[in-house]
Structures are given as structure tokens and as C-alpha cells.
Scaffold this motif. Structure first.
Motif, PDB file in Angstrom:
ATOM      1  N   ASN A 143       0.848  -1.179   0.000  1.00  0.00           N
ATOM      2  CA  ASN A 143       0.000   0.000   0.000  1.00  0.00           C
ATOM      3  C   ASN A 143       0.888   1.235   0.000  1.00  0.00           C
ATOM      4  O   ASN A 143       1.169   1.790   1.046  1.00  0.00           O
ATOM      5  CB  ASN A 143      -0.924  -0.030   1.216  1.00  0.00           C
ATOM      6  CG  ASN A 143      -1.927   1.102   1.195  1.00  0.00           C
ATOM      7  OD1 ASN A 143      -1.999   1.867   0.239  1.00  0.00           O
ATOM      8  ND2 ASN A 143      -2.708   1.200   2.247  1.00  0.00           N
ATOM      9  N   GLN A 148      -9.471   4.659   7.913  1.00  0.00           N
ATOM     10  CA  GLN A 148     -10.218   3.657   8.674  1.00  0.00           C
ATOM     11  C   GLN A 148      -9.252   2.713   9.386  1.00  0.00           C
ATOM     12  O   GLN A 148      -9.464   2.364  10.543  1.00  0.00           O
ATOM     13  CB  GLN A 148     -11.151   2.872   7.753  1.00  0.00           C
ATOM     14  CG  GLN A 148     -12.312   3.698   7.271  1.00  0.00           C
ATOM     15  CD  GLN A 148     -13.226   2.942   6.336  1.00  0.00           C
ATOM     16  OE1 GLN A 148     -13.038   1.775   6.043  1.00  0.00           O
ATOM     17  NE2 GLN A 148     -14.252   3.633   5.858  1.00  0.00           N
ATOM     18  N   GLN A 195     -11.851  -2.751   1.174  1.00  0.00           N
ATOM     19  CA  GLN A 195     -11.314  -1.879   0.128  1.00  0.00           C
ATOM     20  C   GLN A 195      -9.902  -2.292  -0.278  1.00  0.00           C
ATOM     21  O   GLN A 195      -9.221  -1.564  -0.990  1.00  0.00           O
ATOM     22  CB  GLN A 195     -11.304  -0.432   0.611  1.00  0.00           C
ATOM     23  CG  GLN A 195     -12.687   0.137   0.851  1.00  0.00           C
ATOM     24  CD  GLN A 195     -12.608   1.561   1.386  1.00  0.00           C
ATOM     25  OE1 GLN A 195     -11.888   2.394   0.851  1.00  0.00           O
ATOM     26  NE2 GLN A 195     -13.327   1.826   2.459  1.00  0.00           N
ATOM     27  N   GLY A 196      -9.455  -3.461   0.221  1.00  0.00           N
ATOM     28  CA  GLY A 196      -8.174  -3.994  -0.207  1.00  0.00           C
ATOM     29  C   GLY A 196      -6.974  -3.645   0.641  1.00  0.00           C
ATOM     30  O   GLY A 196      -5.839  -3.874   0.221  1.00  0.00           O
ATOM     31  N   HIS A 197      -7.164  -3.101   1.823  1.00  0.00           N
ATOM     32  CA  HIS A 197      -6.043  -2.736   2.698  1.00  0.00           C
ATOM     33  C   HIS A 197      -5.523  -3.990   3.404  1.00  0.00           C
ATOM     34  O   HIS A 197      -6.170  -4.534   4.297  1.00  0.00           O
ATOM     35  CB  HIS A 197      -6.497  -1.693   3.717  1.00  0.00           C
ATOM     36  CG  HIS A 197      -5.368  -1.008   4.401  1.00  0.00           C
ATOM     37  ND1 HIS A 197      -4.532  -1.638   5.291  1.00  0.00           N
ATOM     38  CD2 HIS A 197      -4.919   0.272   4.298  1.00  0.00           C
ATOM     39  CE1 HIS A 197      -3.634  -0.782   5.725  1.00  0.00           C
ATOM     40  NE2 HIS A 197      -3.846   0.387   5.130  1.00  0.00           N
ATOM     41  N   ASN A 219     -14.167  -2.460   6.965  1.00  0.00           N
ATOM     42  CA  ASN A 219     -14.363  -1.558   5.835  1.00  0.00           C
ATOM     43  C   ASN A 219     -13.066  -1.374   5.048  1.00  0.00           C
ATOM     44  O   ASN A 219     -13.064  -1.435   3.814  1.00  0.00           O
ATOM     45  CB  ASN A 219     -14.892  -0.201   6.303  1.00  0.00           C
ATOM     46  CG  ASN A 219     -16.313  -0.275   6.819  1.00  0.00           C
ATOM     47  OD1 ASN A 219     -17.071  -1.169   6.447  1.00  0.00           O
ATOM     48  ND2 ASN A 219     -16.671   0.643   7.690  1.00  0.00           N
ATOM     49  N   ALA A 220     -11.961  -1.139   5.760  1.00  0.00           N
ATOM     50  CA  ALA A 220     -10.670  -0.944   5.085  1.00  0.00           C
ATOM     51  C   ALA A 220     -10.237  -2.227   4.371  1.00  0.00           C
ATOM     52  O   ALA A 220      -9.731  -2.179   3.247  1.00  0.00           O
ATOM     53  CB  ALA A 220      -9.614  -0.499   6.096  1.00  0.00           C
ATOM     54  N   GLY A 274     -14.918   7.322   4.701  1.00  0.00           N
ATOM     55  CA  GLY A 274     -14.692   6.069   3.997  1.00  0.00           C
ATOM     56  C   GLY A 274     -13.277   5.854   3.480  1.00  0.00           C
ATOM     57  O   GLY A 274     -13.025   4.895   2.760  1.00  0.00           O
ATOM     58  N   ASP A 275     -12.346   6.744   3.818  1.00  0.00           N
ATOM     59  CA  ASP A 275     -10.956   6.585   3.382  1.00  0.00           C
ATOM     60  C   ASP A 275     -10.350   5.336   4.014  1.00  0.00           C
ATOM     61  O   ASP A 275     -10.341   5.191   5.226  1.00  0.00           O
ATOM     62  CB  ASP A 275     -10.160   7.834   3.788  1.00  0.00           C
ATOM     63  CG  ASP A 275      -8.704   7.740   3.411  1.00  0.00           C
ATOM     64  OD1 ASP A 275      -7.925   7.186   4.230  1.00  0.00           O
ATOM     65  OD2 ASP A 275      -8.340   8.207   2.319  1.00  0.00           O
ATOM     66  N   ARG A 276      -9.856   4.408   3.197  1.00  0.00           N
ATOM     67  CA  ARG A 276      -9.403   3.108   3.726  1.00  0.00           C
ATOM     68  C   ARG A 276      -8.205   3.241   4.656  1.00  0.00           C
ATOM     69  O   ARG A 276      -8.132   2.548   5.659  1.00  0.00           O
ATOM     70  CB  ARG A 276      -9.132   2.118   2.605  1.00  0.00           C
ATOM     71  CG  ARG A 276      -7.835   2.328   1.869  1.00  0.00           C
ATOM     72  CD  ARG A 276      -7.641   1.263   0.821  1.00  0.00           C
ATOM     73  NE  ARG A 276      -6.292   1.389   0.290  1.00  0.00           N
ATOM     74  CZ  ARG A 276      -5.673   0.444  -0.343  1.00  0.00           C
ATOM     75  NH1 ARG A 276      -6.258  -0.709  -0.564  1.00  0.00           N
ATOM     76  NH2 ARG A 276      -4.463   0.630  -0.796  1.00  0.00           N
TER      77      ARG A 276
END
Length: 161
Positions: free
Chosen positions: A30, A59, A89-91, A85-86, A54-56
Motif C-alpha cells: 500500500n 479507517q 477496500q483492499g487494505h 471496511n478498510a 470512507g478513506d481506507r
């Protein structure tokens, strides 16, 4: 509350000892993420506000902040929600931390199968700490299987004698 505090402390100690803490995030997975909980110019309030949007990365960072300072099950649950949530989003770091929560029952119901799934997803996204943990889990499982086999042989031998 005491159980959660003991688990959190053991998670933090485990992270320091093995180098698997959030501060050791694999930067390859990342590039936009920071390698510490506090990026230059980013405050707790900034993380909280960005997480709400909503920023991964926010979060993820806000969840770590909640876990670090949590004193209640409610905060641990909120941290798990932000990590979910993160991770969605692929975190990869969030996937790994979520796995730790499931493995220890912090903010979520204890579920080692779900924990392992999150570790596998994190590893699949290049998170090297998850890869190392999965190897440790595999060795642990192998040791338990071997112990059960030895126990079965001993039980059988006692019955035959």
C-alpha cells in the motif's frame, strides 16, 4: 474488560517480538499508506474524520488508534468495523489486524477459521507479516496433530497391554 486488556497487551507484545505490529506494515502492499500510526500532519481527529468519509487508510489508522486506547467492548467493536471496511477496500494491513481480532475474540466473536481467512487474504495481497503468521499457524497445527496421534497411540497401547 480485563480479558480484553490482557489480549490486547499480548497482541501488542506479539507484534513487537515478531515485528508484526502495524508499524511494520509492508510498504509494497500500500504505497499510499504510512508506516506508523501517525503520518506527518495527521492528527487523531483527521483520521477520525477521514475514516467517517470512507478513506481506507484512515479507517485502518483510526481502528488502530481505537484498539490502542480502547477500554470498552464498544470501542473494540468500532475498531473491527473500521478494519472490516478498510479490508473490504483492499487494505492488507487491515486484513491482517482483522485476523488478529478474530483470532483473539476482540471486538468480534472468536473464530480461528475466519481469522485464518483474513491472514490468507492479507498474505495474498503481499503482507509479509501475514505470510509469517500463517507459517507459524501451520507449524502449530502440525504440532497439535502430532500430539493427538501420539495420544491415540498411547491409548491404543494401554488397551492392548
Amino acid at each position: 474488560m480485563i480479558k480484553q486488556s490482557v489480549l490486547l497487551i499480548s497482541l501488542l507484545v506479539w507484534g513487537v517480538v515478531t515485528g508484526c505490529g502495524p508499524e511494520n506494515e509492508n510498504p509494497k502492499q500500500n504505497k499510499a499508506s504510512s508506516t506508523t500510526n501517525e503520518a506527518p500532519g495527521t492528527s487523531r481527529d483527521d483520521w477520525k474524520a477521514k475514516a467517517a468519509d470512507g478513506d481506507r487508510e484512515a479507517q485502518y489508522q483510526w481502528a488502530l488508534e481505537l484498539l490502542k486506547n480502547h477500554g470498552s467492548e464498544d470501542l473494540a467493536v468500532k475498531a473491527a468495523e473500521h478494519l472490516t471496511n478498510a479490508a473490504g477496500q483492499g487494505h492488507a494491513g487491515a486484513m491482517f489486524e482483522l485476523g488478529l481480532l478474530y483470532r483473539n475474540g476482540i471486538g468480534v466473536n472468536l473464530n480461528t477459521e475466519v481469522a485464518e481467512q483474513w491472514f490468507q487474504r492479507a498474505a495474498g495481497n503481499g503482507y509479509s507479516k501475514a505470510e509469517a503468521l500463517l507459517k507459524d499457524l501451520e507449524r502449530e497445527k502440525s504440532g497439535k496433530k502430532l500430539a493427538r496421534i501420539k495420544e491415540s497411540i498411547e491409548t491404543y497401547n494401554k488397551g492392548v497391554s
